[in-house]
Design a protein around this motif. Structure first.
Motif, PDB file in Angstrom:
ATOM      1  N   PRO A  69     -11.495  13.145  59.140  1.00  0.00           N
ATOM      2  CA  PRO A  69     -11.844  14.552  59.547  1.00  0.00           C
ATOM      3  C   PRO A  69     -10.643  14.556  60.955  1.00  0.00           C
ATOM      4  O   PRO A  69     -10.114  15.495  61.458  1.00  0.00           O
ATOM      5  CB  PRO A  69     -13.152  15.117  60.781  1.00  0.00           C
ATOM      6  N   PHE A 241     -18.568  14.209  59.361  1.00  0.00           N
ATOM      7  CA  PHE A 241     -18.363  13.429  60.779  1.00  0.00           C
ATOM      8  C   PHE A 241     -18.955  12.268  60.375  1.00  0.00           C
ATOM      9  O   PHE A 241     -19.613  12.471  62.041  1.00  0.00           O
ATOM     10  CB  PHE A 241     -18.365  14.637  62.342  1.00  0.00           C
ATOM     11  N   HIS A 304     -26.480  16.625  62.803  1.00  0.00           N
ATOM     12  CA  HIS A 304     -25.065  17.767  64.055  1.00  0.00           C
ATOM     13  C   HIS A 304     -25.026  18.734  64.173  1.00  0.00           C
ATOM     14  O   HIS A 304     -24.544  19.315  64.406  1.00  0.00           O
ATOM     15  CB  HIS A 304     -23.948  16.997  62.641  1.00  0.00           C
ATOM     16  N   GLN A 325     -20.635  17.701  66.328  1.00  0.00           N
ATOM     17  CA  GLN A 325     -19.786  16.846  66.451  1.00  0.00           C
ATOM     18  C   GLN A 325     -18.671  17.280  66.481  1.00  0.00           C
ATOM     19  O   GLN A 325     -17.717  17.277  66.910  1.00  0.00           O
ATOM     20  CB  GLN A 325     -19.922  16.406  65.464  1.00  0.00           C
ATOM     21  N   ALA A 326     -18.574  19.186  65.742  1.00  0.00           N
ATOM     22  CA  ALA A 326     -17.476  19.522  65.707  1.00  0.00           C
ATOM     23  C   ALA A 326     -17.550  20.872  66.120  1.00  0.00           C
ATOM     24  O   ALA A 326     -18.641  21.757  65.463  1.00  0.00           O
ATOM     25  CB  ALA A 326     -16.640  18.984  64.466  1.00  0.00           C
TER      26      ALA A 326
END
Length: 401
Positions: A69, A241, A304, A325-326
């Motif tokens: 990623p 991730f 996540h 995570q994102a």
């Protein structure tokens, strides 16, 4: 005038979180007798072909599903520039692939810019399939403008918009890039309404929430709860991730010594199991798992908080610890916590002690269990795959049989 089976063309990018939500809808459209083509990079060709759709392969410049990623960079412009560059180079490939085989309707993932250009060029309806949250009335002022305020001032940001404008104008589209990318004329939202922020301000003449479009996952394999496992916890950070050996070690510490607990730990392909050290016998370490099969039997899901995982947790009424995570995962984690069905722990806070303490409180929380059952019932009423297919058929131009 009567309707007859149509040619429906679906366009997406090579990412699990963008392809997977559409697959059951595609399978259903094929089962209804429509000819469905699906434009996708070769890495997903077999998965798409399994729905019965005809694959139209094209080559992408985006990082692939097995790439690190970190290849996406860290800034907003790092994240958006690759999509525009990929769209510009993909369009000629797709024009050629569909030459003389133009569809009656275009379906497209939110990240497939060429699909909307092609629909405009062909003069056919386009329907967006959104695998995550959509814009609400006020989103521009509350989220987009503050997020873009600094990048717009930079030379790089201005060059990005100039390139986007020029590409659209070359293809006869006068919309502003923001409106083109973020405001479809018609969209089916493949998440439950419960996960949508400010759902009361979403324009439902454009966006229809059909919820999770899940089908038979038997091909992914089965999973059996071990005898003596009083509580089962699944830990998964999705497909992208996953390079988090430190976090996985904390999970092993948190649940590996809990009497009666069984931990299923998905670590992905970028972590060597040896990095986890000695693993107790009640810990099952896998690079990949049949997630939905496990969640149907699990007592807790450490996730996540991606859109897919979040809705699978809700669909199976599994309480969650969200470790985002994102991108949209932070917002999803907050939504889940606000619904009273999850607790958010950021990665740096997710120590063994915090995970264990949160887990023990959550699995015995009757209010969380009640709310999960309520949301599960609401989701069942959203219609899922069959409703999505009905709504897509309603957008088809009526043709002579």
């Amino acid at each position: 005038m009567t309707s007859r089976p149509a040619h429906i063309a679906m366009f997406s990018i090579a990412a699990h979180g963008h392809v997977n939500p559409s697959l059951e809808v595609i399978r259903e459209l094929v089962a209804r007798g429509h000819r469905v083509t699906y434009a996708i990079p070769p890495v997903f060709a077999d998965k798409v072909a399994g729905t019965g759709a005809e694959v139209k392969p094209w080559n992408s410049t985006l990082p692939g599903p097995d790439d690190d990623p970190e290849a996406w960079g860290t800034t907003l412009l790092d994240n958006v520039e690759p999509f525009l560059a990929d769209a510009i180079q993909a369009l000629p490939q797709l024009v050629e692939a569909y030459e003389g085989d133009e569809p009656d309707l275009v379906l497209h993932d939110i990240a497939s810019y060429p699909a909307r250009v092609l629909a405009h060029r062909w003069g056919v309806p386009a329907v967006s399939l959104s695998p995550n949250l959509v814009a609400w009335e006020g989103y521009k002022e509350e989220v987009a403008e503050p997020m873009w305020a600094e990048p717009r001032k930079t030379e790089r940001g201005q060059a990005y918009y100039a390139r986007f404008h020029a590409w659209l104008e070359e293809n006869g589209i006068t919309q502003h890039p923001d409106d083109f990318a973020g405001h479809p004329a018609r969209s089916l939202v493949l998440i439950p309404k419960a996960l949508q922020p400010n759902a009361d301000r979403v324009d439902e003449s454009v966006y229809t929430f059909v919820g999770a479009c899940q089908g038979d996952r038997g091909a992914e394999g089965d999973w059996q709860r071990q005898a003596g496992a009083e509580k089962v916890v699944l830990v998964s950070l999705g497909s992208a991730f996953t390079k988090q050996p430190g976090f996985y070690r904390e999970c092993v510490k948190a649940f590996g010594e809990l009497p009666g607990w069984h931990l299923v730990l998905q670590i992905g392909r970028r972590v060597d199991p040896a990095e986890l050290g000695d693993v107790p016998t009640n810990v099952e370490v896998r690079s990949w798992v049949p997630q939905l099969a496990i969640l149907k039997q699990a007592d807790l899901f450490v996730t996540h908080a991606g859109a897919g995982g979040s809705q699978e947790g809700l669909a199976t009424a599994t309480p969650m610890i969200a470790v985002p995570q994102a991108v949209d995962q932070f917002g999803n984690a907050d939504m889940l916590q606000g619904l009273g069905v999850a607790r958010r722990l950021d990665t740096e806070e997710a120590t063994a002690e915090a995970l264990r303490e949160t887990a023990l409180a959550l699995v015995d929380d009757p209010e969380a269990a009640r709310r999960l059952k309520d949301i599960q019932a609401q989701m069942a009423g959203e219609g899922g795959t069959h409703r999505a297919a009905d709504l897509i058929e309603a957008e088809l131009p009526v043709r002579q049989a």
